[in-house]
Design an enzyme around this catalytic site. Structure first.
Site, PDB file in Angstrom:
ATOM      1  CB  SER A 148     147.084 -37.599 -15.357  1.00  0.00           C
ATOM      2  OG  SER A 148     145.981 -36.815 -15.743  1.00  0.00           O
ATOM      3  CD  GLU A 166     135.399 -20.740 -24.660  1.00  0.00           C
ATOM      4  OE1 GLU A 166     135.406 -20.641 -23.420  1.00  0.00           O
ATOM      5  OE2 GLU A 166     134.389 -20.598 -25.352  1.00  0.00           O
ATOM      6  CG  HIS A 190     145.700 -36.133 -20.493  1.00  0.00           C
ATOM      7  ND1 HIS A 190     145.640 -37.473 -20.764  1.00  0.00           N
ATOM      8  CD2 HIS A 190     145.528 -36.012 -19.158  1.00  0.00           C
ATOM      9  CE1 HIS A 190     145.422 -38.147 -19.638  1.00  0.00           C
ATOM     10  NE2 HIS A 190     145.367 -37.277 -18.654  1.00  0.00           N
TER      11      HIS A 190
END
Length: 298
Positions: A148, A166, A190
């Site tokens: 991560s 967005e 992710h």
């Protein structure tokens, strides 16, 4: 110059069995059972002394380091790797402390946990420990492993903010400098589960020389010689190659307006597939053309 070290970058939350969780942010203490699909086990097998390798867990990115650190120790012990400790660094001066430097010098593997990659780079960037990590990666049989945030921070360019929904609006994706273990790529994590494809598209269209790497959860890349990438784990790796972009409105639209991109090339890797960062060639391990290409299928 040849790179002697290895990078193992991991997308994040995995299918974990006894150390189970489904969301890193909500239940980070249980986001450890990479051995379920072989990622932690692969880190051990690739390391210099295998189960006897000295492994340091760096929890700097995490908001709950005292919880997440021991969970990694537990998961590694399950795989018979017991020469493991947690190095807690939450202030910049700690990253130049002589005891910290001594421990990093002795490490065969340094593994960075998830959390906030900007916290990680702002604390470690430019310290004696950072310099030592770069030196060991270049010159020693050493592994930098990161999940991560630890993965996102590995490259020169680092995404640290940007709404998934967005991400293809100009200015939504924020990029800064990472730890610089590898150049020419930008990494997002992710990736599939949080719909971050747009973030990577915007990162690449702004500098098409950089290869975008999107790591799905339960998925990683093993990078050897600074150029050979192998997909590990059960999920997907998305590669975004902007070198053949034909057109975009990126410089014409105002901040907050949608971005158009023509002819953006993508690749999808799954377990055991490989990609070379010098040639930009991908090889699918279980290709339907494996026999014609002379690819071993065992």
């Amino acid at each position: 110059m040849n790179v002697r070290g290895k990078l193992i970058i991991i997308g994040g939350a995995v299918d974990k069995g006894s150390f189970s969780e489904t969301d890193l942010d909500q239940n980070a203490a249980n986001n450890i059972n990479f051995f379920e699909t072989g990622i932690l086990k692969r880190i051990i097998s690739e390391s210099r002394l295998k189960e006897k390798s000295r492994i340091e867990i760096i929890t700097t990115a995490s908001k709950i380091p005292k919880i997440i650190g021991p969970e990694y120790v537990k998961a590694l012990a399950y795989l018979n790797a017991t020469n493991v400790d947690v190095l807690y660094l939450d202030k910049r001066e700690m990253a130049s402390d002589p005891e910290t430097i001594k421990r990093i010098k002795a490490a065969d593997v340094v593994m960075f946990t998830g959390g906030d990659q900007l916290r990680l780079t702002s604390i470690l960037g430019g310290t004696a420990m950072h310099d030592l990590l770069l030196e060991k990666y270049q010159n020693e049989d050493f592994i930098y492993a990161g999940t991560s945030a630890g993965a996102a921070a590995a490259s020169n360019n680092m995404i640290y903010q940007g709404s998934s929904s967005e991400a293809l609006l100009k200015g939504e994706v924020k990029i800064t400098s990472g730890l610089g273990m590898i150049d020419g790529v930008i990494i997002d994590t992710h990736f599939v589960q949080r719909g971050r494809i747009g973030r990577l598209f915007q990162a690449v269209v702004g500098n098409p020389k950089v290869l975008g790497i999107g790591l799905g959860e339960d998925t990683g890349l093993l990078i050897t010689n600074g150029e050979n990438m192998e997909a590990i784990g059960s999920g997907l790796v998305i590669l975004v190659d902007g070198r053949e972009i034909k057109d975009t409105n990126l410089t014409q639209v105002e901040l907050g307006q949608p971005i158009s991109i023509s002819h953006l090339v993508t690749h999808v890797m799954s377990m055991n597939d490989t990609f070379n960062l010098k040639t930009f060639k991908m090889q699918i391990k279980s290709s339907q053309y494996a026999e014609d290409l002379g690819i071993p299928t065992d």
